[in-house]
Enzyme design. Structure first.
Site, mmCIF file in Angstrom:
data_model
loop_
_atom_site.group_PDB
_atom_site.id
_atom_site.type_symbol
_atom_site.label_atom_id
_atom_site.label_comp_id
_atom_site.label_asym_id
_atom_site.label_seq_id
_atom_site.Cartn_x
_atom_site.Cartn_y
_atom_site.Cartn_z
ATOM 1 N N ASP A 69 -2.601 -6.707 15.131
ATOM 2 C CA ASP A 69 -1.993 -5.270 15.062
ATOM 3 C C ASP A 69 -2.300 -4.970 16.602
ATOM 4 O OD1 ASP A 69 -1.062 -4.827 12.673
ATOM 5 O OD2 ASP A 69 -3.164 -4.175 11.931
ATOM 6 N N TYR A 104 -1.138 4.521 10.532
ATOM 7 C CA TYR A 104 -1.479 3.776 11.640
ATOM 8 C C TYR A 104 -0.353 3.355 12.426
ATOM 9 C CZ TYR A 104 -5.715 2.122 9.091
ATOM 10 O OH TYR A 104 -6.935 2.237 8.454
ATOM 11 N N LYS A 162 1.447 1.944 7.327
ATOM 12 C CA LYS A 162 1.732 1.273 8.536
ATOM 13 C C LYS A 162 2.577 1.765 9.402
ATOM 14 C CE LYS A 162 0.742 -2.075 9.487
ATOM 15 N NZ LYS A 162 -0.483 -2.505 10.467
ATOM 16 N N ARG A 177 0.925 -1.302 0.017
ATOM 17 C CA ARG A 177 -0.156 0.090 0.183
ATOM 18 C C ARG A 177 0.898 1.204 0.019
ATOM 19 N NH1 ARG A 177 -3.643 -1.592 5.156
ATOM 20 N NH2 ARG A 177 -1.742 -2.578 5.821
ATOM 21 N N GLU A 194 -6.147 4.737 13.778
ATOM 22 C CA GLU A 194 -6.976 3.901 14.412
ATOM 23 C C GLU A 194 -7.699 4.578 15.624
ATOM 24 O OE1 GLU A 194 -3.031 2.906 16.400
ATOM 25 O OE2 GLU A 194 -3.633 3.393 14.471
ATOM 26 N N HIS A 220 -0.744 1.616 16.345
ATOM 27 C CA HIS A 220 -1.042 0.167 16.983
ATOM 28 C C HIS A 220 -0.047 0.205 18.203
ATOM 29 C CE1 HIS A 220 -4.192 -0.819 14.330
ATOM 30 N NE2 HIS A 220 -3.171 -0.456 13.351
#
Length: 374
Positions: free
Chosen positions: A270, A94, A75, A15, A118, A96
């Site tokens: 995740d 993101y 990511k 991505r 998120e 996490h």
């Protein structure tokens, strides 16, 4: 503002933070966008496509991080990327953080302003920047699990929908949110025998009304999880506590009691995973076996379908990126409490309560942290 898009370097992650149409929107709003050469190859976007959209192409991630005021990724930053962050730089991706103390420590040390997709909120506490990837992951979970059930991958050799005269696979979905409902949709569509467990009766009612009697809805207790997991050929872990580490709902003892060749798909990986036997895997080595149970725990599942995933992600991240770039991060966060909920780390302070609790940091209110940085 100068917005930078590096090539993703997590294993098998294809991505990209911004596709050319999103770049075009930022450039039209008088922002400058720099993109690392090759960043869009995984989604079919060439350097020339980015240049046509108004971006400047640079050869390395180091140049992106050096020049950009805001870095837009997909990511969580890997160690090499975290080392390039600087004080006051905006990271929008993101994160996490709860199950990742090393990343949290590096981001705290960097002094950067780190906004996590998120934990950005929406109407009625929804998570609009997480939802598109949750939809993709929920659908992929059953697709991947069905493959893992094949005997050549260590599975029991069970066809999801069975055939006339032969029972279908029993699929248990733990958690009836966005991931869970999309998993249910695909599993039922494949003809499986599907049960969902959730602790929210309203969620069970909604799912029951939507899917009808084909779906079995069970209030989630430890005893109910144990009973249904042991009987299942596939279990999808779809549990989410926003920002926090996922609760371990399926114990190692439960896994040991499962049928040989059963499959666990941990979409919560995740956030640390909801099966006690889970650990992160990659698209290149997606599964492992413990006690004859196949575990699929890929930590970036939507990366398997990067064109769909990136297009879906940009529809929700682009408006926020424009908001930050146009107003400046301090004003954007001050004006928008939902965006402010996405602030996890700022200037060495942890500004997400769940992350602070799980990783034993002092929690600092986002508004207070931002005020101290002005």
């Amino acid at each position: 503002m100068i917005v930078g898009v590096p090539t993703e370097i997590k294993v098998a992650e294809r991505r990209v933070g911004l596709k050319p149409p999103a770049v075009r929107e930022l450039v039209a709003a008088d922002h400058r966008v720099i993109v690392q050469s090759g960043a869009g190859h995984g989604v079919g976007a060439s350097d020339e496509d980015y240049q046509a959209a108004g971006a400047a192409i640079v050869p390395s991630a180091a140049e992106v991080f050096e020049q950009a005021e805001m870095v837009v990724k997909v990511k969580e930053p890997q160690a090499a990327e975290r080392a390039m962050l600087r004080e006051g730089q905006i990271l929008f991706t993101y994160l996490h953080l709860a199950p990742d103390p090393d990343q949290a420590a590096d981001l705290v040390a960097s002094g950067a302003i780190c906004i996590a997709y998120e934990t950005v909120t929406g109407i009625n506490g929804t998570l609009p920047l997480l939802a598109p990837m949750s939809r993709v992951a929920g659908r992929l979970a059953v697709q991947a699990g069905a493959t893992a059930l094949e005997s050549q991958y260590g599975g029991a050799g069970v066809l999801m929908g069975g055939i006339p005269g032969v029972a279908p696979a029993k699929v248990v979905v733990i958690g009836g949110g966005v991931v869970g409902s999309n998993s249910i949709d695909v599993a039922l569509g494949m003809g499986a025998d599907v049960t969902v467990l959730d602790r929210n009766v309203d969620v069970l009612d909604r799912l029951g009304n939507h899917f009808g009697p084909a779906l079995k809805t069970i209030y989630s207790t430890t005893a109910a999880i144990e009973e249904h997991v042991v009987e299942a050929e596939m279990v999808v872990g779809a549990v989410l506590v926003p920002g926090a580490r996922a609760p371990r709902l399926v114990t190692a003892e439960m896994v040991k009691s499962m049928q040989p060749g059963s499959v666990l798909v941990d979409v919560a990986i995740d956030q640390g995973g909801c099966f006690e036997t889970s650990h992160p895997t990659t698209h290149t080595e997606p599964t492992y076996i413990i006690d004859d149970v196949v575990h699929y725990c890929v930590a970036n599942m939507p990366g398997a379908v990067p064109r769909t995933s990136t297009a879906a992600l940009n529809t929700v991240t682009l408006p926020r990126a424009l908001e930050i770039a146009t107003k400046g991060v301090h004003q954007a966060l001050a004006d928008d409490p939902d965006l402010r909920n996405g602030l996890n780390i700022a200037g060495g302070m942890v500004t997400d309560e769940a992350v602070a609790h799980d990783l034993d940091y002092e929690y600092v209110d986002p508004s207070e942290a931002l005020a101290s940085l002005r």
